[in-house]
Design a protein around this motif. Structure first.
Motif, PDB file in Angstrom:
ATOM      1  N   SER A   1       0.810  -1.228   0.000  1.00  0.00           N
ATOM      2  CA  SER A   1       0.000   0.000   0.000  1.00  0.00           C
ATOM      3  C   SER A   1       0.841   1.275   0.000  1.00  0.00           C
ATOM      4  CB  SER A   1      -0.940   0.016   1.214  1.00  0.00           C
ATOM      5  OG  SER A   1      -1.817  -1.084   1.179  1.00  0.00           O
ATOM      6  N   GLY A   2       2.148   1.149   0.292  1.00  0.00           N
ATOM      7  CA  GLY A   2       2.987   2.331   0.314  1.00  0.00           C
ATOM      8  C   GLY A   2       3.980   2.298   1.450  1.00  0.00           C
ATOM      9  N   PHE A   3       4.510   3.471   1.806  1.00  0.00           N
ATOM     10  CA  PHE A   3       5.458   3.555   2.904  1.00  0.00           C
ATOM     11  C   PHE A   3       5.474   4.960   3.479  1.00  0.00           C
ATOM     12  CE2 PHE A   3       8.097   4.285  -0.949  1.00  0.00           C
ATOM     13  CZ  PHE A   3       8.609   5.544  -0.660  1.00  0.00           C
ATOM     14  N   LYS A   4       6.133   5.085   4.625  1.00  0.00           N
ATOM     15  CA  LYS A   4       6.275   6.382   5.289  1.00  0.00           C
ATOM     16  C   LYS A   4       7.732   6.625   5.609  1.00  0.00           C
ATOM     17  CE  LYS A   4       4.973   6.813   9.608  1.00  0.00           C
ATOM     18  NZ  LYS A   4       4.092   6.966  10.797  1.00  0.00           N
ATOM     19  N   VAL A   5       8.200   7.829   5.335  1.00  0.00           N
ATOM     20  CA  VAL A   5       9.564   8.239   5.641  1.00  0.00           C
ATOM     21  C   VAL A   5       9.496   9.461   6.539  1.00  0.00           C
ATOM     22  CG1 VAL A   5      11.689   9.215   4.692  1.00  0.00           C
ATOM     23  CG2 VAL A   5      10.562   7.319   3.518  1.00  0.00           C
TER      24      VAL A   5
ATOM     25  N   SER B   1      11.661  21.609  11.135  1.00  0.00           N
ATOM     26  CA  SER B   1      12.212  20.781  12.211  1.00  0.00           C
ATOM     27  C   SER B   1      11.935  19.297  12.023  1.00  0.00           C
ATOM     28  CB  SER B   1      11.651  21.240  13.554  1.00  0.00           C
ATOM     29  OG  SER B   1      10.229  21.221  13.533  1.00  0.00           O
ATOM     30  N   LYS B   2      10.769  18.957  11.507  1.00  0.00           N
ATOM     31  CA  LYS B   2      10.391  17.557  11.354  1.00  0.00           C
ATOM     32  C   LYS B   2       9.560  17.394  10.094  1.00  0.00           C
ATOM     33  CE  LYS B   2       7.812  13.815  13.636  1.00  0.00           C
ATOM     34  NZ  LYS B   2       6.974  13.457  14.802  1.00  0.00           N
ATOM     35  N   VAL B   3       9.861  16.342   9.331  1.00  0.00           N
ATOM     36  CA  VAL B   3       9.152  16.102   8.075  1.00  0.00           C
ATOM     37  C   VAL B   3       8.730  14.636   7.996  1.00  0.00           C
ATOM     38  CG1 VAL B   3       9.282  16.143   5.550  1.00  0.00           C
ATOM     39  CG2 VAL B   3      10.447  17.910   6.880  1.00  0.00           C
ATOM     40  N   GLU B   4       7.517  14.416   7.516  1.00  0.00           N
ATOM     41  CA  GLU B   4       7.022  13.063   7.275  1.00  0.00           C
ATOM     42  C   GLU B   4       6.472  13.017   5.852  1.00  0.00           C
ATOM     43  OE1 GLU B   4       3.048  10.757   8.551  1.00  0.00           O
ATOM     44  OE2 GLU B   4       4.411  11.127  10.234  1.00  0.00           O
ATOM     45  N   ILE B   5       6.877  12.003   5.095  1.00  0.00           N
ATOM     46  CA  ILE B   5       6.442  11.850   3.712  1.00  0.00           C
ATOM     47  C   ILE B   5       5.791  10.482   3.557  1.00  0.00           C
ATOM     48  CG2 ILE B   5       7.145  11.827   1.295  1.00  0.00           C
ATOM     49  CD1 ILE B   5       9.559  13.532   2.097  1.00  0.00           C
ATOM     50  N   ASP B   6       4.529  10.478   3.158  1.00  0.00           N
ATOM     51  CA  ASP B   6       3.784   9.230   2.981  1.00  0.00           C
ATOM     52  C   ASP B   6       3.507   8.994   1.503  1.00  0.00           C
ATOM     53  OD1 ASP B   6       3.724   9.153   5.718  1.00  0.00           O
ATOM     54  OD2 ASP B   6       1.658   9.843   5.890  1.00  0.00           O
ATOM     55  N   LEU B   7       3.766   7.785   1.050  1.00  0.00           N
ATOM     56  CA  LEU B   7       3.358   7.356  -0.286  1.00  0.00           C
ATOM     57  C   LEU B   7       2.152   6.445  -0.117  1.00  0.00           C
ATOM     58  CD1 LEU B   7       3.793   7.067  -3.372  1.00  0.00           C
ATOM     59  CD2 LEU B   7       5.280   5.113  -2.860  1.00  0.00           C
ATOM     60  N   VAL B   8       1.016   6.859  -0.653  1.00  0.00           N
ATOM     61  CA  VAL B   8      -0.227   6.106  -0.502  1.00  0.00           C
ATOM     62  C   VAL B   8      -0.675   5.626  -1.881  1.00  0.00           C
ATOM     63  CG1 VAL B   8      -2.600   6.149   0.338  1.00  0.00           C
ATOM     64  CG2 VAL B   8      -0.857   7.570   1.456  1.00  0.00           C
ATOM     65  N   LEU B   9      -0.611   4.319  -2.092  1.00  0.00           N
ATOM     66  CA  LEU B   9      -0.926   3.743  -3.397  1.00  0.00           C
ATOM     67  C   LEU B   9      -2.330   3.159  -3.438  1.00  0.00           C
ATOM     68  CD1 LEU B   9       2.429   1.840  -4.097  1.00  0.00           C
ATOM     69  CD2 LEU B   9       1.784   4.152  -4.811  1.00  0.00           C
ATOM     70  N   LEU B  10      -2.923   3.173  -4.621  1.00  0.00           N
ATOM     71  CA  LEU B  10      -4.214   2.529  -4.814  1.00  0.00           C
ATOM     72  C   LEU B  10      -4.051   1.021  -4.697  1.00  0.00           C
ATOM     73  CD1 LEU B  10      -5.543   4.539  -7.902  1.00  0.00           C
ATOM     74  CD2 LEU B  10      -6.151   4.862  -5.504  1.00  0.00           C
TER      75      LEU B  10
ATOM     76  N   ARG C   1      -6.107   8.903  -7.390  1.00  0.00           N
ATOM     77  CA  ARG C   1      -4.814   8.474  -7.904  1.00  0.00           C
ATOM     78  C   ARG C   1      -3.874   8.198  -6.733  1.00  0.00           C
ATOM     79  NH1 ARG C   1      -7.780   8.413 -11.522  1.00  0.00           N
ATOM     80  NH2 ARG C   1      -7.524   9.139 -13.680  1.00  0.00           N
ATOM     81  N   ASP C   2      -2.719   7.623  -7.023  1.00  0.00           N
ATOM     82  CA  ASP C   2      -1.697   7.474  -5.992  1.00  0.00           C
ATOM     83  C   ASP C   2      -1.346   8.850  -5.456  1.00  0.00           C
ATOM     84  OD1 ASP C   2      -1.575   4.748  -6.555  1.00  0.00           O
ATOM     85  OD2 ASP C   2       0.085   4.978  -7.968  1.00  0.00           O
TER      86      ASP C   2
END
Length: 233
Positions: free
Chosen positions: A58-62, A72-81, A98-99
């Motif tokens: 389904s994706g990942f989180k960084v 100061s803090k960053v979160e990047i989520d990849l959310v796939l169909l 879409r993704d």
């Protein structure tokens, strides 16, 4: 009693759905690898170490922290169909989904106003419920042709846009679905359709926004890293 042809049909459909599930899972894994390759190159300018959490196909989180960047803090989520489910995938495409890539960031200079920029045809439009009288329209020149811009303080929003944020938004307008600044965490929220070519421009938007917020607050701070300086952080 189930006849031979009925049993054969059930078996055939079972095999077909298992094959489609496996194919969809492999498809999503390949997308993840491609996106991570593009993302990891860009993250080197901010941090040498990141935390990575997988959500299967389904994706990942960084997530990472940076002492030299204006955030100061960053979160990047990849959310796939869910490509493992063909019927769901077709329904999602028909609904315009879409993704997505979701970027959340906190900044030391907490904003004292709210800003919402969202695509006129975005499926997130309904999720951005703006109360009448609280958010006001902001004239944003050419950006207004593609996005709606509203803020609790049009003057502060216009000032922010004038500090390079407008150009960064225009650069990602084709994939951007929502750009939000809030007093509450996360202070900066960016939602866009997945596009490996836009990873750099999206992070540029985040960095420019954090710098502009710092400047508006009057908080002191060293210059954040730019594309021209990619040494160790």
């Amino acid at each position: 009693m189930v006849s031979t042809w009925e049993m054969a049909m059930i078996t055939g459909l079972t095999v077909l759905f298992i094959a489609l599930y496996a194919l969809g899972s492999v498809w999503n894994k390949r997308i993840q690898r491609s996106f991570w390759k593009a993302l990891s190159k860009e993250l080197k300018r901010y941090s040498r170490r990141v935390s990575y959490k997988s959500f299967g196909s389904s994706g990942f989180k960084v997530a990472f922290r940076s002492s030299s960047a204006p955030f100061s803090k960053v979160e990047i989520d990849l959310v796939l169909l869910a490509r493992e489910m063909p019927l769901y995938l077709l329904a999602a495409y028909a609904a315009g989904r879409r993704d997505r890539v979701i970027v959340k960031a906190n900044v030391p200079a907490r904003p004292d106003f709210h800003l919402e920029v969202f695509g006129k045809g975005s499926s997130l439009r309904r999720e951005v419920e703006l109360k009448a009288g609280k958010f006001k329209h902001v004239e944003a020149g050419g950006l207004s042709k593609f996005m709606e811009v509203r803020s609790t303080s049009p003057r502060k929003a216009a000032n922010l846009l004038s500090k390079g944020v407008f150009e960064r938004l225009m650069a990602v307008r084709q994939c951007l679905e929502r750009f939000s600044i809030s007093r509450r965490e996360p202070h900066v929220l960016i939602v866009c359709r997945r596009d490996e070519a836009m990873v750099g421009p999206v992070l540029d938007l985040l960095e420019t926004t954090a710098k502009a917020l710092r400047e508006l607050s009057g908080a002191p701070g060293a210059e954040a890293p730019t594309r021209g300086r990619r040494g160790r952080r």
